[in-house]
Design an enzyme around this catalytic site. Structure first.
Site, PDB file in Angstrom:
ATOM      1  N   ASP A   7      10.868  15.500  79.203  1.00 21.29           N
ATOM      2  CA  ASP A   7      10.843  16.301  77.982  1.00 21.29           C
ATOM      3  C   ASP A   7      11.032  15.305  76.838  1.00 21.29           C
ATOM      4  O   ASP A   7      12.143  14.842  76.604  1.00 21.29           O
ATOM      5  CB  ASP A   7      11.963  17.337  78.008  1.00 21.29           C
ATOM      6  CG  ASP A   7      11.960  18.237  76.786  1.00 21.29           C
ATOM      7  OD1 ASP A   7      10.971  18.239  76.030  1.00 21.29           O
ATOM      8  OD2 ASP A   7      12.972  18.942  76.579  1.00 21.29           O
ATOM      9  N   GLU A  68       5.968  16.949  78.997  1.00 26.42           N
ATOM     10  CA  GLU A  68       5.638  18.093  78.156  1.00 26.42           C
ATOM     11  C   GLU A  68       4.821  17.611  76.963  1.00 26.42           C
ATOM     12  O   GLU A  68       5.192  16.650  76.290  1.00 26.42           O
ATOM     13  CB  GLU A  68       6.902  18.780  77.655  1.00 26.42           C
ATOM     14  CG  GLU A  68       6.594  19.952  76.727  1.00 26.42           C
ATOM     15  CD  GLU A  68       7.832  20.590  76.185  1.00 26.42           C
ATOM     16  OE1 GLU A  68       8.407  21.428  76.899  1.00 26.42           O
ATOM     17  OE2 GLU A  68       8.237  20.237  75.062  1.00 26.42           O
ATOM     18  N   ASP A 140      18.260  19.090  77.494  1.00 22.52           N
ATOM     19  CA  ASP A 140      16.853  18.751  77.701  1.00 22.52           C
ATOM     20  C   ASP A 140      16.535  18.338  79.137  1.00 22.52           C
ATOM     21  O   ASP A 140      15.373  18.312  79.524  1.00 22.52           O
ATOM     22  CB  ASP A 140      16.426  17.657  76.723  1.00 22.52           C
ATOM     23  CG  ASP A 140      16.353  18.170  75.285  1.00 22.52           C
ATOM     24  OD1 ASP A 140      16.667  19.353  75.060  1.00 22.52           O
ATOM     25  OD2 ASP A 140      15.987  17.400  74.395  1.00 22.52           O
TER      26      ASP A 140
END
Length: 161
Positions: A7, A68, A140
């Protein structure tokens, strides 16, 4: 297979290592976050990300990497830093592991878990059920676990980079 889920960010990067394939629920090997000090110059923060990702890749030797794909509204101020961090991460993945990461849209990996608009807390709760865990940190790293899990299960967005 060893999967690395990421992420991305400049201030906080979530990462997770899973082991498995599409035929069984993978196991969580390790996960965490990398934080850089917002008071440091951007170049120094990027160098810190580079060092930390080199260590992660050397330690776990992933077979595949999923990241991502950032989405930015027109008002976001952090876009430049996130994109620079993403460039460093992409470079380290190739230089250290000879792997080109593939990118997953946030809505697609969240939908893979059951709710394309899930909050971070809801993502954590879904992962707790999938992996039969008593708890997970709501940071995260949770998103990174979900990204790695979705990729391990075969999710692909076929975004060219």
């Amino acid at each position: 297979m060893i999967w690395l889920g990421i992420d991305p960010g400049l201030a906080i990067v979530g990462w997770a290592i899973l082991e498995g394939d599409e035929t069984i629920i993978p196991s969580i090997v390790d996960y965490g976050i990398i934080e850089t000090d917002k008071k440091m110059p951007t170049g120094e923060r990027l160098a810190e990300l580079e060092t930390d990702f080199v260590s992660i890749i050397k330690e776990f030797q992933p077979d595949a990497i999923a990241i991502e794909m950032p989405f930015f509204s027109r008002q976001i101020k952090a876009a430049g830093g996130v994109l620079q961090a993403l460039g460093v991460i992409n470079l380290v993945c190739y230089r250290e592991a000879k792997l080109t990461p593939f990118f997953l849209h946030q809505a697609s990996w969240k939908a893979h878990l059951g709710n394309g608009k899930a909050t971070k807390k809801e993502v954590g709760e879904m992962l707790q059920q999938i992996f039969d865990l008593p708890s997970l940190p709501i940071d995260d790293s949770v998103d990174a676990i979900a990204i790695a899990y979705s990729a391990c299960c075969g999710l692909r967005n076929y975004i060219t980079n």
